[in-house]
Design a protein around this motif. Sequence first.
Motif, PDB file in Angstrom:
ATOM      1  N   LEU A  28       0.843  -1.194   0.000  1.00 37.99           N
ATOM      2  CA  LEU A  28       0.000   0.000   0.000  1.00 37.99           C
ATOM      3  C   LEU A  28       0.879   1.244   0.000  1.00 37.99           C
ATOM      4  N   PHE A  29       1.946   1.220   0.797  1.00 37.43           N
ATOM      5  CA  PHE A  29       2.877   2.341   0.819  1.00 37.43           C
ATOM      6  C   PHE A  29       3.566   2.498  -0.539  1.00 37.43           C
ATOM      7  N   ALA A  30       3.993   1.384  -1.140  1.00 36.49           N
ATOM      8  CA  ALA A  30       4.634   1.450  -2.461  1.00 36.49           C
ATOM      9  C   ALA A  30       3.704   2.112  -3.468  1.00 36.49           C
ATOM     10  N   MET A  31       2.412   1.807  -3.390  1.00 38.78           N
ATOM     11  CA  MET A  31       1.445   2.353  -4.337  1.00 38.78           C
ATOM     12  C   MET A  31       1.156   3.826  -4.035  1.00 38.78           C
ATOM     13  N   GLN A  32       0.858   4.143  -2.785  1.00 44.49           N
ATOM     14  CA  GLN A  32       0.412   5.493  -2.446  1.00 44.49           C
ATOM     15  C   GLN A  32       1.558   6.492  -2.293  1.00 44.49           C
ATOM     16  N   SER A  33       2.791   6.019  -2.357  1.00 44.37           N
ATOM     17  CA  SER A  33       3.934   6.945  -2.301  1.00 44.37           C
ATOM     18  C   SER A  33       4.555   7.160  -3.680  1.00 44.37           C
ATOM     19  N   ASP A  34       4.050   6.465  -4.683  1.00 41.36           N
ATOM     20  CA  ASP A  34       4.595   6.531  -6.035  1.00 41.36           C
ATOM     21  C   ASP A  34       4.030   7.763  -6.765  1.00 41.36           C
ATOM     22  N   PRO A  35       4.880   8.703  -7.146  1.00 43.12           N
ATOM     23  CA  PRO A  35       4.377   9.918  -7.827  1.00 43.12           C
ATOM     24  C   PRO A  35       3.603   9.605  -9.111  1.00 43.12           C
ATOM     25  N   ARG A  39      -0.346  10.582  -9.723  1.00 45.33           N
ATOM     26  CA  ARG A  39      -0.445  11.687 -10.684  1.00 45.33           C
ATOM     27  C   ARG A  39      -1.872  12.192 -10.878  1.00 45.33           C
ATOM     28  N   TYR A  40      -2.836  11.308 -11.003  1.00 47.17           N
ATOM     29  CA  TYR A  40      -4.215  11.715 -11.265  1.00 47.17           C
ATOM     30  C   TYR A  40      -5.121  11.571 -10.039  1.00 47.17           C
TER      31      TYR A  40
END
Length: 192
Positions: A28-35, A39-40
Amino acid sequence: MGFPWDFRPLQGERVRLDLLRDDDLEPLFAMQSDPEVCRYLLYEPRSRAQVADVLRRDAAATRLENPGDYLQPVIRDADGRFCGTMYFELKAGAPDSTAEIGWILLPGARGRGYAREAAGLLLDLAFGELGLHRVYAELDPRNDASVALCEALGMRHEGRFIEHMWLKGEWTDTGHYAILEREWAITRGRRA
């Protein structure tokens, strides 16, 4: 109407929708911290502490009963791996019977049909057991993958709100897609 509805896992052919759990923090962190993922989205990339708070909050969202109640289930593949999350919020009860749907995927899980299958499970729930009339999605129309998913689900493009919100330092448009119960029945019939 099937309310209140307490969450139980929804099983598809290749995906399962399940509640968030403590061991989902890393993906979840990998997903929600990825710019690029963010982006959208309506938020900037999140810190680990922010994601931990989100996990606690969203893991506790397990019941649909009143407008504003929501679910944020995890999309898991056949091996139980975290692929992304869905979003489903009850917007209006009877007689309007409306909900909002959304999705976020890890980059490595994109292009495999997981979001389409997961959204289909939620639409089956919405128009079946819950007895809803209408489900909609709001998104940034520059997000080609989400637009394509809405279209693949049989959702109708209802409008584009120009410069609808100030977000991340710019005016952004909002695309609006929706599907009615009778339209979903036709879409499901074509796919069966």
